[in-house]
Design a protein around this motif. Sequence first.
Motif, PDB file in Angstrom:
ATOM      1  N   TRP A 104     -38.072 -72.649  23.180  1.00  0.00           N
ATOM      2  CA  TRP A 104     -37.571 -72.326  21.849  1.00  0.00           C
ATOM      3  C   TRP A 104     -36.069 -72.101  21.838  1.00  0.00           C
ATOM      4  N   ARG A 105     -35.534 -71.569  22.940  1.00  0.00           N
ATOM      5  CA  ARG A 105     -34.073 -71.460  23.035  1.00  0.00           C
ATOM      6  C   ARG A 105     -33.441 -72.838  23.065  1.00  0.00           C
ATOM      7  N   ALA A 106     -34.095 -73.762  23.790  1.00  0.00           N
ATOM      8  CA  ALA A 106     -33.584 -75.138  23.824  1.00  0.00           C
ATOM      9  C   ALA A 106     -33.670 -75.774  22.447  1.00  0.00           C
ATOM     10  N   PHE A 107     -34.731 -75.456  21.701  1.00  0.00           N
ATOM     11  CA  PHE A 107     -34.873 -75.974  20.340  1.00  0.00           C
ATOM     12  C   PHE A 107     -33.757 -75.451  19.442  1.00  0.00           C
ATOM     13  N   VAL A 108     -33.469 -74.151  19.548  1.00  0.00           N
ATOM     14  CA  VAL A 108     -32.406 -73.562  18.729  1.00  0.00           C
ATOM     15  C   VAL A 108     -31.050 -74.161  19.096  1.00  0.00           C
ATOM     16  N   ALA A 109     -30.850 -74.390  20.410  1.00  0.00           N
ATOM     17  CA  ALA A 109     -29.567 -74.915  20.877  1.00  0.00           C
ATOM     18  C   ALA A 109     -29.415 -76.405  20.634  1.00  0.00           C
TER      19      ALA A 109
END
Length: 270
Positions: A104-109
């Motif tokens: 999810w951090r990768a999705f946000v980034a």
Amino acid sequence: MPTATPARSGRILAALLALTGALIAAFVVAPRPLARRPGADFGGESDLRQAFGTAFDAYWRAGTRDFTTELAQVVDYWFRYHLAKAVFAAIALAVLVTLAVRLWRAFVAAGSAGLGNRVTLAASGGVSAALALCSLVLVLANVQGAVTPFASLLPMLTHEGATEVLTEVDQGLASGTSTPALEVMIDDFARYHAAMAVLAAVAALALIGTCALLWRARALSGDRRSRRVLAVFGTCSALVALILVVVAVANITNATDPVPGLAALFSGGW
């Protein structure tokens, strides 16, 4: 603090995925050989069910609270089996939570990255979160089984159909007639539900705390996509916590009055 490069992040995600697959395989395959001991080596569930049925019949006839040697071997095996499953499920839960957070951090980034990449990250994060929830359920169920292995074996007795001993158990529960073996069954059945009540309550409190942290992080975040992700996980944490509270209350009811639930088990209504 240095930011991880995309290549390094990809390697970490791949390692977490590989570890998840290995833990799922270990959860399915490893507990049975880990639980084996001389005198307690069962080829499958049917062998275990037969051994438990035979040992329980002898225990019921013995007229004592103490387990016979044969029954103690089966119960100890079932304890080790559930303990191994609980450990693998707990490790898998930690890995899956880590994997979901990273995805999810990768999705946000991802920002303005291609739509396909963002959809893949979002879907992978959702699947990881769902698997983490499944792992949590498995942890609770197997810790419960390890705490009260005798009670968790009792449903196996009803799989073989009616027998003379099961009829006597059913009659004893219906009439309130007390025998040493029946007292042990009732006491352990009460502990079985008390254990789940405690486990569900603790998990609910942990999720309520997680929910509060997620909503606080959302309030402090200035990124629209990040706020949306935090809101989704905060809401899901609250809903799962609510379900666990219901589970805890239901198990408290059974723990305080175990006879009806045990009678329902042996009459086929559980």
